[in-house]
Design an enzyme around this catalytic site. Structure first.
Site, PDB file in Angstrom:
ATOM      1  CE  LYS A 159      -1.916   1.527   3.967  1.00 27.12           C
ATOM      2  NZ  LYS A 159      -1.506   2.956   4.169  1.00 27.12           N
ATOM      3  CG  ASN A 160       2.183   2.501   3.581  1.00 31.29           C
ATOM      4  OD1 ASN A 160       1.166   2.868   3.356  1.00 31.29           O
ATOM      5  ND2 ASN A 160       2.422   2.371   4.927  1.00 31.29           N
TER       6      ASN A 160
ATOM      7  CB  CYS B 141      -4.722  10.698  11.485  1.00 36.03           C
ATOM      8  SG  CYS B 141      -3.285   9.661  11.929  1.00 36.03           S
TER       9      CYS B 141
ATOM     10  NE  ARG C 243       0.373  10.410   9.924  1.00 35.71           N
ATOM     11  CZ  ARG C 243      -0.147   9.351   9.410  1.00 35.71           C
ATOM     12  NH1 ARG C 243      -1.134   8.790   9.563  1.00 35.71           N
ATOM     13  NH2 ARG C 243       0.748   8.985   8.366  1.00 35.71           N
TER      14      ARG C 243
ATOM     15  CG  ASP D 145       3.095   1.686   9.752  1.00 40.86           C
ATOM     16  OD1 ASP D 145       3.393   1.702   8.433  1.00 40.86           O
ATOM     17  OD2 ASP D 145       2.850   2.471  10.755  1.00 40.86           O
TER      18      ASP D 145
ATOM     19  NE  ARG E 156      -7.109   4.382   5.643  1.00 39.16           N
ATOM     20  CZ  ARG E 156      -5.979   4.569   6.289  1.00 39.16           C
ATOM     21  NH1 ARG E 156      -5.958   4.356   7.873  1.00 39.16           N
ATOM     22  NH2 ARG E 156      -4.796   5.103   5.768  1.00 39.16           N
TER      23      ARG E 156
HETATM   24  C1  EPZ Z   1       4.221   6.963   6.470  1.00 37.58           C
HETATM   25  O1  EPZ Z   1       3.381   8.022   6.857  1.00 37.58           O
HETATM   26  C2  EPZ Z   1       3.253   5.706   6.180  1.00 37.58           C
HETATM   27  N1  EPZ Z   1       2.346   6.232   5.279  1.00 37.58           N
HETATM   28  C3  EPZ Z   1       2.680   5.404   7.416  1.00 37.58           C
HETATM   29  O2  EPZ Z   1       2.058   4.189   7.494  1.00 37.58           O
HETATM   30  C4  EPZ Z   1       4.004   5.026   8.595  1.00 37.58           C
HETATM   31  O3  EPZ Z   1       3.505   4.899   9.873  1.00 37.58           O
HETATM   32  C5  EPZ Z   1       4.938   6.333   8.497  1.00 37.58           C
HETATM   33  O4  EPZ Z   1       5.148   6.569   7.070  1.00 37.58           O
HETATM   34  C6  EPZ Z   1       6.338   5.835   9.217  1.00 37.58           C
HETATM   35  O5  EPZ Z   1       6.893   4.849   8.723  1.00 37.58           O
HETATM   36  C7  EPZ Z   1       2.341   5.992   4.011  1.00 37.58           C
HETATM   37  O6  EPZ Z   1       3.137   5.763   3.606  1.00 37.58           O
HETATM   38  C8  EPZ Z   1       1.114   6.579   3.086  1.00 37.58           C
HETATM   39  P1  EPZ Z   1       6.376  10.424   8.247  1.00 37.58           P
HETATM   40  P2  EPZ Z   1       4.109   9.563   6.776  1.00 37.58           P
HETATM   41  O7  EPZ Z   1       6.201  11.609   7.683  1.00 37.58           O
HETATM   42  O8  EPZ Z   1       4.702   9.894   5.448  1.00 37.58           O
HETATM   43  C9  EPZ Z   1       6.616  13.698  11.751  1.00 37.58           C
HETATM   44  C10 EPZ Z   1       0.249   2.778   7.866  1.00 37.58           C
HETATM   45  O9  EPZ Z   1      -0.447   2.427   8.861  1.00 37.58           O
HETATM   46  N2  EPZ Z   1       6.524  14.511  10.611  1.00 37.58           N
HETATM   47  O10 EPZ Z   1       7.482   9.740   8.160  1.00 37.58           O
HETATM   48  O11 EPZ Z   1       3.028  10.339   7.354  1.00 37.58           O
HETATM   49  C11 EPZ Z   1       5.312  13.045  11.865  1.00 37.58           C
HETATM   50  O12 EPZ Z   1       4.204  13.737  12.653  1.00 37.58           O
HETATM   51  C12 EPZ Z   1       0.698   4.123   7.846  1.00 37.58           C
HETATM   52  O13 EPZ Z   1       0.245   2.234   6.845  1.00 37.58           O
HETATM   53  C13 EPZ Z   1       6.645  16.134  10.940  1.00 37.58           C
HETATM   54  O14 EPZ Z   1       6.931  16.417  12.146  1.00 37.58           O
HETATM   55  O15 EPZ Z   1       5.092   9.400   8.130  1.00 37.58           O
HETATM   56  C14 EPZ Z   1       5.592  11.835  12.549  1.00 37.58           C
HETATM   57  O16 EPZ Z   1       5.510  11.764  13.951  1.00 37.58           O
HETATM   58  C15 EPZ Z   1       0.402   4.998   9.237  1.00 37.58           C
HETATM   59  N3  EPZ Z   1       6.791  16.963   9.957  1.00 37.58           N
HETATM   60  C16 EPZ Z   1       6.801  11.458  11.918  1.00 37.58           C
HETATM   61  O17 EPZ Z   1       7.487  12.635  11.357  1.00 37.58           O
HETATM   62  C17 EPZ Z   1       6.494  16.595   8.645  1.00 37.58           C
HETATM   63  O18 EPZ Z   1       6.484  17.406   7.643  1.00 37.58           O
HETATM   64  C18 EPZ Z   1       7.004  10.348  10.690  1.00 37.58           C
HETATM   65  O19 EPZ Z   1       6.139  10.747   9.919  1.00 37.58           O
HETATM   66  C19 EPZ Z   1       6.257  15.302   8.316  1.00 37.58           C
HETATM   67  C20 EPZ Z   1       6.263  14.236   9.511  1.00 37.58           C
END
Ligand code: EPZ
Length: 420
Positions: A22-23, A118, A123, A308, A400
């Site tokens: 998915k990701n 969420c 996020r 995850d 999802r």
């Molecule tokens: C991706 O989300 C995945 N989703 C998530 O999977 C996964 O948990 C996550 O990466 C971490 O591995 C998809 O790929 C669609 P991040 P993403 O940006 O890109 C902070 C699932 O269950 N952050 O790496 O949103 C954020 O708040 C989902 O399949 C900022 O502060 O994750 C978080 O604490 C859930 N500012 C951390 O970084 C930003 O601009 C990691 O977020 C971006 C992120």
């Protein structure tokens, strides 16, 4: 509303196939908006998030086709950018924010919904916006929307304060069509990033270093079309590995699982007593007859232990011998599943980002509610180890991210049914 009913099940045995990721599929579908010709994406999982992304591409003027039998989605991107993305549609999934980079790079102007928080955390997307601004975009935030415009995007060096997956993906896609060279430092290393970069290179981009903490992108004039196959879903594979360990004596084989992507999960399950072997992409998981022993887990960006998979391992720790701790470092509110597991008799104490778990002999089945995608999967793992019947509602969360999870579990002998 649909729900899963899980009767007390025997230990899992047999073989099942892991679907495409998915990701990886979501950013690759978004990236296909940059292609001048048709993109044919294979092994795309049949998930509600994927079909929302498909509708988003259609709402932007793109053409798509879905072949259910071969799990292939083809995309013909629009020739001209549509400014206004449909709020209802876009706000259905966070990953829709991944259209920002591609549309900005291709059409130099895009307006989309600013995602809110969420269940698992606030996020923010500040790192996405900071990176695109560094490439030369004007960013405006108004009325819950972000508008990004640019006369041109120019290559630049970007240092990410945190190796965010989404920010790395948006910046990487935008840089692919920028003038000159970009270097993205402290970027995310997840296999889904490498898959996105490989897809972009397959349609004409010039990218190196994906899978390391520094990615170099030499912008190109345009991107053509092409055919590409998505990597397997390491989180779906990890979830089945945990399900196999929910009862002593489990013994399953996962087809289409990539051991390299699952090293931290394999390491932790081995620490708990499981035996895991790989035979040419066929991963065998055997859970110890003596039952699991506890361990400690700390989630980290890849190649650390994946957040995850945190919930699914918490479910196993609640049924393992001894005491363990789980520290969640990536998201600030990702223990909603603990409260549901406590209703099954689990002994879990959550304080801020740490859960302390004393394993109990047996969880007992009851009515549960899925609070998010991975929390829902963890409740299935707990139910497979519990005595009596468990009912899990709000399973739309799991649809999802899991393609026919109940069907695949039944293939392995689980007594699970889906009730409309
Ligand atoms: C991706 O989300 C995945 N989703 C998530 O999977 C996964 O948990 C996550 O990466 C971490 O591995 C998809 O790929 C669609 P991040 P993403 O940006 O890109 C902070 C699932 O269950 N952050 O790496 O949103 C954020 O708040 C989902 O399949 C900022 O502060 O994750 C978080 O604490 C859930 N500012 C951390 O970084 C930003 O601009 C990691 O977020 C971006 C992120």
């Amino acid at each position: 509303m649909s729900k899963f009913i899980i009767e007390e099940s025997p230990c899992l045995k047999g073989k099942t196939r892991v679907s495409g990721s998915k990701n990886a599929a979501l950013p690759i579908l978004a990236a296909s908006l940059m292609a001048r010709k048709k993109c044919v994406i294979r092994d795309v999982p049949a998930l509600t998030d994927i079909f929302v992304m498909q509708n988003i591409i259609e709402s932007l003027g793109g053409k798509t086709e879905w072949d259910k039998k071969t799990e292939t989605m083809s995309v013909i991107a629009p020739d001209a950018g549509r400014l206004d993305a449909d709020y209802e549609l876009i706000s259905k999934i966070r990953a829709s924010f991944l259209i920002l980079g591609p549309l900005l790079a291709r059409f130099k102007k895009v307006r989309t919904v600013l995602p809110g928080g969420c269940a698992i955390g606030s996020r923010p997307v500040d790192l996405h916006l900071k990176g695109l601004a560094a490439l030369g975009a004007e960013i405006e935030l108004e009325h819950g929307y972000v508008t990004a415009t640019a006369k041109r995007l120019s290559g630049v060096e970007i240092y990410l304060d945190f190796p965010s997956v989404g920010a790395t993906e948006n910046i990487l896609m935008a840089a692919a069509l920028a003038d000159g060279q970009s270097v993205i430092r402290n970027c995310a290393l997840e296999p889904e990033i490498t898959d996105l970069a490989n897809f972009l290179v397959s349609i004409g981009a010039d990218i190196s270093g994906a899978g390391t903490d520094t990615i170099t992108v030499n912008g190109v004039e345009s991107l053509r079309g092409g055919e590409y196959t998505i990597i397997p879903d390491r989180i779906e594979a990890g979830t089945f590995m945990a399900a196999a360990c929910a009862r002593p004596g489990g013994d399953i084989v996962l087809e289409n699982a990539v051991t390299e992507h699952l090293r931290p999960v394999i390491a932790k399950l081995r620490e708990m007593g499981a035996e895991i072997s790989d035979n040419n992409g066929m991963m065998r998981v055997q859970s110890p007859d003596a039952g699991l022993r506890s361990t400690d887990i700390k989630t980290l960006p890849y190649p650390g232990f994946p957040t995850d998979m945190q919930a699914q391992l918490l479910a196993l720790l609640s049924m393992a011998r001894g005491r363990g701790t789980v520290v969640e470092t990536v998201f600030e509110n990702r223990f909603m599943h603990a409260a549901e597991m406590k209703r099954m008799g689990a002994d879990i104490k959550v304080e801020s980002r740490t859960a302390a778990v004393n394993g109990v002999d047996r969880l007992t089945g009851c009515h549960l509610k899925a609070t998010d995608l991975r929390a829902g999967a963890a409740l299935i793992v707990a139910a497979l180890g519990a005595s009596g019947q468990t009912e899990i509602s709000d399973i739309y969360h799991m649809e999802r991210g899991y393609d026919r999870i109940d069907e695949k579990l039944r293939q392995l002998g689980a007594r699970i049914i889906r009730v409309e």
